[in-house]
Design a protein around this motif. Structure first.
Motif, PDB file in Angstrom:
ATOM      1  N   ALA A 178      23.897  44.134  10.169  1.00 20.44           N
ATOM      2  CA  ALA A 178      23.461  44.735  11.431  1.00 20.44           C
ATOM      3  C   ALA A 178      22.319  43.922  12.033  1.00 20.44           C
ATOM      4  O   ALA A 178      21.638  43.161  11.338  1.00 20.44           O
ATOM      5  N   GLU A 179      22.091  44.118  13.332  1.00 17.70           N
ATOM      6  CA  GLU A 179      21.078  43.338  14.047  1.00 17.70           C
ATOM      7  C   GLU A 179      20.414  44.211  15.109  1.00 17.70           C
ATOM      8  O   GLU A 179      21.093  44.868  15.892  1.00 17.70           O
ATOM      9  N   VAL A 180      19.092  44.215  15.106  1.00 20.50           N
ATOM     10  CA  VAL A 180      18.324  44.834  16.183  1.00 20.50           C
ATOM     11  C   VAL A 180      17.663  43.700  16.952  1.00 20.50           C
ATOM     12  O   VAL A 180      16.690  43.092  16.474  1.00 20.50           O
ATOM     13  N   ALA A 181      18.212  43.373  18.104  1.00 23.25           N
ATOM     14  CA  ALA A 181      17.731  42.243  18.897  1.00 23.25           C
ATOM     15  C   ALA A 181      16.535  42.661  19.754  1.00 23.25           C
ATOM     16  O   ALA A 181      16.122  43.823  19.779  1.00 23.25           O
ATOM     17  N   GLY A 182      15.985  41.677  20.469  1.00 18.60           N
ATOM     18  CA  GLY A 182      14.916  41.955  21.417  1.00 18.60           C
ATOM     19  C   GLY A 182      15.492  42.250  22.788  1.00 18.60           C
ATOM     20  O   GLY A 182      16.482  42.976  22.919  1.00 18.60           O
ATOM     21  N   ILE A 183      14.896  41.671  23.827  1.00 18.13           N
ATOM     22  CA  ILE A 183      15.368  41.880  25.196  1.00 18.13           C
ATOM     23  C   ILE A 183      16.556  40.956  25.441  1.00 18.13           C
ATOM     24  O   ILE A 183      16.413  39.729  25.473  1.00 18.13           O
ATOM     25  N   ASP A 184      17.722  41.541  25.634  1.00 13.47           N
ATOM     26  CA  ASP A 184      18.951  40.750  25.686  1.00 13.47           C
ATOM     27  C   ASP A 184      19.014  39.787  26.863  1.00 13.47           C
ATOM     28  O   ASP A 184      19.719  38.780  26.798  1.00 13.47           O
TER      29      ASP A 184
ATOM     30  N   LEU B 195      16.726  37.844  27.922  1.00 13.85           N
ATOM     31  CA  LEU B 195      15.906  36.645  27.709  1.00 13.85           C
ATOM     32  C   LEU B 195      16.689  35.586  26.939  1.00 13.85           C
ATOM     33  O   LEU B 195      17.310  35.899  25.920  1.00 13.85           O
ATOM     34  N   PRO B 196      16.640  34.327  27.377  1.00 13.29           N
ATOM     35  CA  PRO B 196      17.301  33.262  26.623  1.00 13.29           C
ATOM     36  C   PRO B 196      16.853  33.181  25.172  1.00 13.29           C
ATOM     37  O   PRO B 196      17.635  32.840  24.290  1.00 13.29           O
ATOM     38  N   LEU B 197      15.575  33.501  24.904  1.00 10.33           N
ATOM     39  CA  LEU B 197      15.092  33.417  23.525  1.00 10.33           C
ATOM     40  C   LEU B 197      15.825  34.406  22.621  1.00 10.33           C
ATOM     41  O   LEU B 197      16.129  34.100  21.459  1.00 10.33           O
ATOM     42  N   THR B 198      16.127  35.591  23.139  1.00 10.92           N
ATOM     43  CA  THR B 198      16.887  36.573  22.361  1.00 10.92           C
ATOM     44  C   THR B 198      18.310  36.079  22.128  1.00 10.92           C
ATOM     45  O   THR B 198      18.863  36.196  21.032  1.00 10.92           O
ATOM     46  N   GLN B 199      18.895  35.527  23.166  1.00 12.02           N
ATOM     47  CA  GLN B 199      20.257  34.996  23.060  1.00 12.02           C
ATOM     48  C   GLN B 199      20.315  33.873  22.028  1.00 12.02           C
ATOM     49  O   GLN B 199      21.268  33.787  21.241  1.00 12.02           O
ATOM     50  N   ASP B 200      19.294  33.018  22.023  1.00 17.41           N
ATOM     51  CA  ASP B 200      19.254  31.917  21.055  1.00 17.41           C
ATOM     52  C   ASP B 200      19.118  32.448  19.628  1.00 17.41           C
ATOM     53  O   ASP B 200      19.752  31.937  18.698  1.00 17.41           O
ATOM     54  N   ARG B 201      18.282  33.465  19.442  1.00 18.69           N
ATOM     55  CA  ARG B 201      18.110  34.032  18.105  1.00 18.69           C
ATOM     56  C   ARG B 201      19.420  34.620  17.592  1.00 18.69           C
ATOM     57  O   ARG B 201      19.797  34.414  16.437  1.00 18.69           O
ATOM     58  N   SER B 202      20.096  35.348  18.457  1.00 18.12           N
ATOM     59  CA  SER B 202      21.362  35.965  18.043  1.00 18.12           C
ATOM     60  C   SER B 202      22.423  34.912  17.749  1.00 18.12           C
ATOM     61  O   SER B 202      23.197  35.054  16.797  1.00 18.12           O
ATOM     62  N   GLN B 203      22.451  33.847  18.549  1.00 20.48           N
ATOM     63  CA  GLN B 203      23.446  32.798  18.326  1.00 20.48           C
ATOM     64  C   GLN B 203      23.191  32.082  17.004  1.00 20.48           C
ATOM     65  O   GLN B 203      24.121  31.794  16.238  1.00 20.48           O
ATOM     66  N   GLY B 204      21.925  31.793  16.719  1.00 20.71           N
ATOM     67  CA  GLY B 204      21.595  31.143  15.450  1.00 20.71           C
ATOM     68  C   GLY B 204      21.955  32.014  14.261  1.00 20.71           C
ATOM     69  O   GLY B 204      22.448  31.523  13.233  1.00 20.71           O
ATOM     70  N   PHE B 205      21.726  33.316  14.382  1.00 22.25           N
ATOM     71  CA  PHE B 205      22.067  34.265  13.322  1.00 22.25           C
ATOM     72  C   PHE B 205      23.573  34.275  13.082  1.00 22.25           C
ATOM     73  O   PHE B 205      24.049  34.180  11.949  1.00 22.25           O
ATOM     74  N   LYS B 206      24.309  34.364  14.172  1.00 20.22           N
ATOM     75  CA  LYS B 206      25.778  34.379  14.089  1.00 20.22           C
ATOM     76  C   LYS B 206      26.305  33.102  13.443  1.00 20.22           C
ATOM     77  O   LYS B 206      27.167  33.139  12.552  1.00 20.22           O
ATOM     78  N   ASP B 207      25.773  31.963  13.882  1.00 22.04           N
ATOM     79  CA  ASP B 207      26.257  30.680  13.358  1.00 22.04           C
ATOM     80  C   ASP B 207      25.964  30.542  11.865  1.00 22.04           C
ATOM     81  O   ASP B 207      26.791  30.022  11.103  1.00 22.04           O
ATOM     82  N   ALA B 208      24.773  30.992  11.435  1.00 19.34           N
ATOM     83  CA  ALA B 208      24.430  30.885  10.021  1.00 19.34           C
ATOM     84  C   ALA B 208      25.290  31.810   9.166  1.00 19.34           C
ATOM     85  O   ALA B 208      25.702  31.436   8.066  1.00 19.34           O
ATOM     86  N   LEU B 209      25.570  33.002   9.656  1.00 18.77           N
ATOM     87  CA  LEU B 209      26.399  33.941   8.895  1.00 18.77           C
ATOM     88  C   LEU B 209      27.806  33.396   8.678  1.00 18.77           C
ATOM     89  O   LEU B 209      28.440  33.661   7.652  1.00 18.77           O
ATOM     90  N   GLU B 210      28.290  32.621   9.643  1.00 21.24           N
ATOM     91  CA  GLU B 210      29.636  32.051   9.510  1.00 21.24           C
ATOM     92  C   GLU B 210      29.745  31.157   8.286  1.00 21.24           C
ATOM     93  O   GLU B 210      30.833  30.996   7.721  1.00 21.24           O
ATOM     94  N   SER B 211      28.639  30.580   7.839  1.00 23.72           N
ATOM     95  CA  SER B 211      28.682  29.667   6.694  1.00 23.72           C
ATOM     96  C   SER B 211      29.043  30.388   5.396  1.00 23.72           C
ATOM     97  O   SER B 211      29.490  29.754   4.437  1.00 23.72           O
ATOM     98  N   CYS B 212      28.843  31.716   5.371  1.00 25.95           N
ATOM     99  CA  CYS B 212      29.223  32.473   4.173  1.00 25.95           C
ATOM    100  C   CYS B 212      30.299  33.514   4.495  1.00 25.95           C
ATOM    101  O   CYS B 212      30.510  34.454   3.722  1.00 25.95           O
ATOM    102  N   GLY B 213      30.949  33.355   5.635  1.00 27.31           N
ATOM    103  CA  GLY B 213      32.081  34.207   5.972  1.00 27.31           C
ATOM    104  C   GLY B 213      31.723  35.597   6.465  1.00 27.31           C
ATOM    105  O   GLY B 213      32.577  36.490   6.478  1.00 27.31           O
ATOM    106  N   LEU B 214      30.477  35.796   6.898  1.00 31.49           N
ATOM    107  CA  LEU B 214      30.070  37.102   7.402  1.00 31.49           C
ATOM    108  C   LEU B 214      29.890  37.068   8.911  1.00 31.49           C
ATOM    109  O   LEU B 214      29.800  36.000   9.519  1.00 31.49           O
TER     110      LEU B 214
END
Length: 348
Positions: free
Chosen positions: A183-189, A191-210
């Motif tokens: 699960a993820e509780v993001a900041g202000i959607d 803002l580009p900074l929030t979008q970048d944080r979520s994208q980095g999280f998503k990309d890293a999770l893909e490395s372990c199939g989540l």
């Protein structure tokens, strides 16, 4: 991802060894030379030596949560270290139009440099560009402008890297569970900074199939964090790992978790507040880690503005000019290294 990191680490170690060896050679070659030569603009002595007074205008958003308060206090403290800095601080605001008028006043006052943490990077781009065109170097902090012509130097936390660090940690903890609920509780959607944080999280999770199976957005406030987390917990009866983007709103997130009586998952925070670190240190709750988002960015901006105006550079670099872009690291703080980071953490 692991292979790439191993390769990068090998390159770093090789480079470090080369530099160390080079340092020995340089020391040996210069040991008999005259050391009384004048300091250069990027030597330690030249960098720190007092120069002509630099008038710096500083404007940032209202300090409506701990991280922004720490940004402002760190900037003021840094300016006080230098007798050749005259810092003019505009009142913090979340009104882009008011912040534009503040920058216009700095331009009219002909300050030597402007350090600007915009309430909205896109909205402040035009006035920052006008400052640059007027010959006033602008140091952009945290929230990027939408044009490269709006700033001489940009100082950023690594928002994408925060997400990568959080996702990598989650993979290390629950990646062996193919059905793990993340699960993820993001900041202000918006803002580009929030979008970048979520994208980095998503990309890293893909490395372990989540992937992220439950996500809500808050607003970097305690109240917003509590409301968003309550919504998420109601929608997700089982969670294995939760990433919350911001430790200030994390106070509310933890309150919602306590109210719901949930403790079946691990939680990762973001920004690196002292409150979060003490919680990690206690080992008594779900919070096991937080990802640093440096609150020193504006302080770095103040120092860089001084160097720019005095035609100096960064003493740890070979380059004779201040870099165009500085991106700070996003390390993971856990119980194993929290004592290293806690002394410099911000209070929220």
């Amino acid at each position: 991802m692991q292979t790439a990191r191993a390769s990068a680490r090998k390159r770093l170690l090789t480079t470090a060894a080369f530099i160390a060896a080079g340092g020995l050679v340089l020391t040996a070659c210069s040991s008999g030379e005259d050391s009384s030569s004048e300091p250069t603009n990027n030597s330690v002595e030249g960098n720190q030596s007092e120069g002509d007074t630099v008038v710096i205008g500083f404007s940032g958003p209202a300090a409506d949560h701990g991280w922004l308060g720490a940004i402002n206090s760190a900037a003021l403290a840094e300016a006080e270290k230098y007798p050749d800095i005259d810092l003019r601080v505009a009142e913090g605001t979340n009104d882009a139009n008011l912040q534009i008028s503040q920058v216009e006043q700095f331009i009219n006052d002909r300050v030597d440099a402007i350090v600007l943490l915009p309430t909205d990077g896109a909205a402040l781009t035009d006035v920052a560009t006008r400052a640059m065109e007027a010959g006033i170097p602008v140091v952009n902090v945290d929230r990027e402008f939408s044009s490269p012509f709006a700033a001489r130097t940009t100082v950023l936390g690594d928002n994408y890297g925060m997400g990568v660090s959080a996702g990598t940690y989650v993979c290390e903890q629950v990646g062996d569970q193919p059905d793990a609920v993340v699960a993820e509780v993001a900041g202000i959607d918006s803002l580009p900074l929030t979008q970048d944080r979520s994208q980095g999280f998503k990309d890293a999770l893909e490395s372990c199939g989540l992937d992220v199976t439950n996500r809500v957005a808050a607003d970097f406030t305690v109240q917003g964090g509590e409301a968003a987390a309550s919504q998420l917990l109601s929608a997700a009866p089982e969670i294995d790992a939760l990433w919350n983007h911001d430790d200030d709103q994390g106070i509310g997130v933890l309150a919602a978790i306590d109210a719901a009586g949930r403790d079946e998952f691990i939680m990762v925070g973001g920004a690196g507040s002292a409150n979060a670190m003490r919680e990690i240190q206690s080992g008594e709750g779900v919070l096991q880690a937080t990802i640093i988002y440096p609150h020193t960015q504006a302080a770095d901006g103040i120092r860089l503005a001084r160097l720019l105006v005095q035609d100096k550079a960064m003493s740890d670099l070979v380059e004779i000019e201040v870099p165009n872009r500085v991106v700070l690291n996003a390390p993971v703080v856990t119980s194993e290294n929290v004592e290293q980071f806690l002394p410099t953490a911000f209070e929220s």
